[in-house]
Scaffold this motif. Structure first.
Motif, PDB file in Angstrom:
ATOM      1  N   ASN A 108       1.366  -1.070  -0.144  1.00  0.00           N
ATOM      2  CA  ASN A 108      -0.119  -0.071  -0.260  1.00  0.00           C
ATOM      3  C   ASN A 108       1.473   1.144  -0.065  1.00  0.00           C
ATOM      4  O   ASN A 108       0.859   1.837   1.021  1.00  0.00           O
ATOM      5  CB  ASN A 108      -1.049  -0.317   1.232  1.00  0.00           C
ATOM      6  CG  ASN A 108      -2.061   1.137   1.212  1.00  0.00           C
ATOM      7  OD1 ASN A 108      -2.328   1.933  -0.453  1.00  0.00           O
ATOM      8  ND2 ASN A 108      -2.460   1.342   2.141  1.00  0.00           N
ATOM      9  N   THR A 129      -7.442  -8.025   0.779  1.00  0.00           N
ATOM     10  CA  THR A 129      -7.139  -6.625  -0.336  1.00  0.00           C
ATOM     11  C   THR A 129      -8.515  -5.860   0.832  1.00  0.00           C
ATOM     12  O   THR A 129      -9.253  -6.274   1.711  1.00  0.00           O
ATOM     13  CB  THR A 129      -8.287  -6.584  -1.468  1.00  0.00           C
ATOM     14  OG1 THR A 129      -9.360  -7.432  -1.029  1.00  0.00           O
ATOM     15  CG2 THR A 129      -7.453  -7.623  -2.415  1.00  0.00           C
ATOM     16  N   GLN A 130      -8.038  -4.778   0.896  1.00  0.00           N
ATOM     17  CA  GLN A 130      -9.098  -3.902   1.569  1.00  0.00           C
ATOM     18  C   GLN A 130      -9.133  -2.619   1.749  1.00  0.00           C
ATOM     19  O   GLN A 130      -7.776  -1.333   0.901  1.00  0.00           O
ATOM     20  CB  GLN A 130      -7.996  -3.797   3.532  1.00  0.00           C
ATOM     21  CG  GLN A 130      -9.104  -2.630   4.022  1.00  0.00           C
ATOM     22  CD  GLN A 130      -8.187  -2.887   5.986  1.00  0.00           C
ATOM     23  OE1 GLN A 130      -6.890  -3.496   5.904  1.00  0.00           O
ATOM     24  NE2 GLN A 130      -8.880  -2.315   6.128  1.00  0.00           N
ATOM     25  N   GLY A 131     -10.229  -1.840   1.609  1.00  0.00           N
ATOM     26  CA  GLY A 131     -10.034  -0.439   0.988  1.00  0.00           C
ATOM     27  C   GLY A 131     -10.155  -0.277  -0.278  1.00  0.00           C
ATOM     28  O   GLY A 131      -9.069   1.036  -1.020  1.00  0.00           O
ATOM     29  N   ASN A 152      -9.731   1.271  -4.156  1.00  0.00           N
ATOM     30  CA  ASN A 152     -11.524   2.134  -4.949  1.00  0.00           C
ATOM     31  C   ASN A 152     -11.309   1.422  -6.393  1.00  0.00           C
ATOM     32  O   ASN A 152     -10.822   0.083  -7.097  1.00  0.00           O
ATOM     33  CB  ASN A 152     -10.614   3.099  -4.940  1.00  0.00           C
ATOM     34  CG  ASN A 152      -9.053   2.915  -6.031  1.00  0.00           C
ATOM     35  OD1 ASN A 152      -8.050   3.018  -5.598  1.00  0.00           O
ATOM     36  ND2 ASN A 152      -9.506   4.096  -7.882  1.00  0.00           N
ATOM     37  N   ASN A 203     -17.289  -3.823   0.005  1.00  0.00           N
ATOM     38  CA  ASN A 203     -16.920  -3.766   1.740  1.00  0.00           C
ATOM     39  C   ASN A 203     -15.809  -3.546   1.743  1.00  0.00           C
ATOM     40  O   ASN A 203     -14.501  -3.999   0.878  1.00  0.00           O
ATOM     41  CB  ASN A 203     -16.912  -5.698   1.825  1.00  0.00           C
ATOM     42  CG  ASN A 203     -16.122  -6.246   2.610  1.00  0.00           C
ATOM     43  OD1 ASN A 203     -16.083  -5.204   3.503  1.00  0.00           O
ATOM     44  ND2 ASN A 203     -15.995  -7.046   2.986  1.00  0.00           N
ATOM     45  N   SER A 204     -15.593  -2.570   2.592  1.00  0.00           N
ATOM     46  CA  SER A 204     -13.950  -1.368   2.613  1.00  0.00           C
ATOM     47  C   SER A 204     -13.052  -2.021   3.390  1.00  0.00           C
ATOM     48  O   SER A 204     -11.608  -2.083   3.710  1.00  0.00           O
ATOM     49  CB  SER A 204     -14.112  -0.205   2.893  1.00  0.00           C
ATOM     50  OG  SER A 204     -15.572   0.090   4.241  1.00  0.00           O
ATOM     51  N   SER A 205     -13.778  -3.432   4.731  1.00  0.00           N
ATOM     52  CA  SER A 205     -12.843  -3.517   5.429  1.00  0.00           C
ATOM     53  C   SER A 205     -11.780  -4.730   4.473  1.00  0.00           C
ATOM     54  O   SER A 205     -12.055  -5.738   3.891  1.00  0.00           O
ATOM     55  CB  SER A 205     -13.746  -4.506   6.316  1.00  0.00           C
ATOM     56  OG  SER A 205     -14.922  -5.067   5.811  1.00  0.00           O
ATOM     57  N   LYS A 206     -10.699  -5.558   5.260  1.00  0.00           N
ATOM     58  CA  LYS A 206      -9.901  -6.728   5.024  1.00  0.00           C
ATOM     59  C   LYS A 206     -11.148  -7.569   4.661  1.00  0.00           C
ATOM     60  O   LYS A 206     -11.634  -7.818   5.295  1.00  0.00           O
ATOM     61  CB  LYS A 206      -8.999  -6.625   6.351  1.00  0.00           C
ATOM     62  CG  LYS A 206      -8.330  -7.324   5.065  1.00  0.00           C
ATOM     63  CD  LYS A 206      -7.363  -7.825   6.771  1.00  0.00           C
ATOM     64  CE  LYS A 206      -6.483  -6.932   6.957  1.00  0.00           C
ATOM     65  NZ  LYS A 206      -4.914  -7.139   7.747  1.00  0.00           N
ATOM     66  N   GLN A 228      -5.892   3.808  -4.182  1.00  0.00           N
ATOM     67  CA  GLN A 228      -6.080   4.000  -2.980  1.00  0.00           C
ATOM     68  C   GLN A 228      -6.076   1.933  -2.643  1.00  0.00           C
ATOM     69  O   GLN A 228      -6.755   1.542  -3.111  1.00  0.00           O
ATOM     70  CB  GLN A 228      -7.181   4.575  -1.729  1.00  0.00           C
ATOM     71  CG  GLN A 228      -8.117   4.499  -1.613  1.00  0.00           C
ATOM     72  CD  GLN A 228      -9.705   4.181  -1.013  1.00  0.00           C
ATOM     73  OE1 GLN A 228      -9.612   5.786  -0.998  1.00  0.00           O
ATOM     74  NE2 GLN A 228     -10.712   4.282  -1.111  1.00  0.00           N
ATOM     75  N   GLY A 229      -5.778   1.674  -1.401  1.00  0.00           N
ATOM     76  CA  GLY A 229      -6.370   0.563  -1.219  1.00  0.00           C
ATOM     77  C   GLY A 229      -5.147  -0.314  -0.936  1.00  0.00           C
ATOM     78  O   GLY A 229      -4.048  -0.399  -1.459  1.00  0.00           O
ATOM     79  N   THR A 230      -5.538  -1.160  -0.074  1.00  0.00           N
ATOM     80  CA  THR A 230      -3.579  -2.426   0.246  1.00  0.00           C
ATOM     81  C   THR A 230      -4.353  -3.393  -0.326  1.00  0.00           C
ATOM     82  O   THR A 230      -5.484  -4.116   0.088  1.00  0.00           O
ATOM     83  CB  THR A 230      -4.014  -2.097   1.820  1.00  0.00           C
ATOM     84  OG1 THR A 230      -3.984  -1.354   2.204  1.00  0.00           O
ATOM     85  CG2 THR A 230      -2.662  -3.331   2.199  1.00  0.00           C
TER      86      THR A 230
END
Length: 195
Positions: free
Chosen positions: A75, A106-108, A110, A151-154, A183-185
Motif C-alpha cells: 500500500n 484486499t482492503q479499501g 477504489n 466491502n471496504s474492510s479487509k 487507494q487500497g491495500t
C-alpha cells in the motif's frame, strides 16, 4: 444398476483427485518483494519535490513489505502507478501442467485497475550461452475483480488458473503486481502449486 453408478462415481472421484497429486505452498513474505529500481526512482522524485526529511518520513510510514504472519503487503503512499512488486516461485522438471492458486487479502480498494500479470522465466540456450527469458502467459487478474467493492474492510481473496511448465528445469513462475492507483491495500499470503 445403482452399484454400477456408484462404482463409476467412485472411479471418477479418484481420477479427479489424482490429476494433481502434489501441492507445494510458498509464502508471500518469503517470495514477494517490491521492485527496488522503481521504488528508488519514486523516492528520489519525492525527495526532489518535498525534501529529504519529509520524503523519508513518508517512506517510513508506508505499509509495504513482509509481515510476521507470512504476507507481503503493498500500500504505497506515493508514486502508486509506477511502483509494483514481484513474486518468484521456482519450478522444476517434475512439474508439467499445474494449478496455480494465489491467496491474499484486499482492503479499501477504489474502483480502478491494479492486479497481477503472470509470466514464466526460463533458462534457454541462445547458441552461445544460456540466458534467462521472460514469457508472458496471457493470464492474470485484477484485485477488484476478485474482491467485493462494497466491502471496504479487509477481505480474503483467491485466484486460481491452470498453467503448464512443460517439465522444464530452471524455470520460475513470476507474478508482477500493483495495487489500485488511488487507494487500497493488497497482500499476497500463500501461493500454491498443485501438480
Amino acid at each position: 444398476m445403482n452399484k454400477i453408478s456408484l462404482s463409476i462415481a467412485t472411479l471418477l472421484a479418484i481420477a479427479s483427485t489424482s490429476a494433481f497429486s502434489q501441492t507445494i505452498t510458498f509464502t508471500g513474505s518469503a517470495h514477494c518483494s517490491e521492485d527496488t529500481v522503481k521504488k528508488t526512482s519514486a523516492l528520489n522524485e519525492l525527495i526532489a519535490t518535498n525534501g529529504d526529511l519529509s520524503a523519508l518520513k513518508e517512506l517510513s510510514l508506508e505499509n509495504v513489505g513482509a509481515t510476521a504472519n507470512g504476507y507481503f503487503t503493498f500500500n504505497p503512499t506515493f508514486s502508486r502507478t509506477s511502483r509494483y512488486f514481484n513474486c518468484a516461485i521456482p519450478l522444476n522438471d517434475n512439474i508439467g501442467q499445474y494449478q496455480l492458486t494465489v491467496h491474499g487479502t484486499t482492503q479499501g480498494l477504489n474502483n480502478s485497475f491494479g492486479g497481477c500479470s503472470i509470466s514464466q522465466i526460463k533458462k534457454v540456450n541462445d547458441g552461445n550461452s544460456e540466458v534467462w527469458l521472460k514469457y508472458g502467459t496471457g493470464q492474470g487478474f485484477d484485485w477488484i475483480s476478485i474482491s467485493d467493492l462494497n466491502n471496504s474492510s479487509k477481505q480474503s481473496v483467491n485466484f486460481t488458473t491452470s498453467l503448464d511448465n512443460n517439465y522444464q528445469d530452471n524455470s520460475i513462475l513470476s507474478l508482477t503486481c500493483r495495487t489500485t492507483w488511488q487507494q487500497g491495500t493488497v497482500s499476497v499470503g500463500q501461493i500454491e502449486i498443485n501438480y
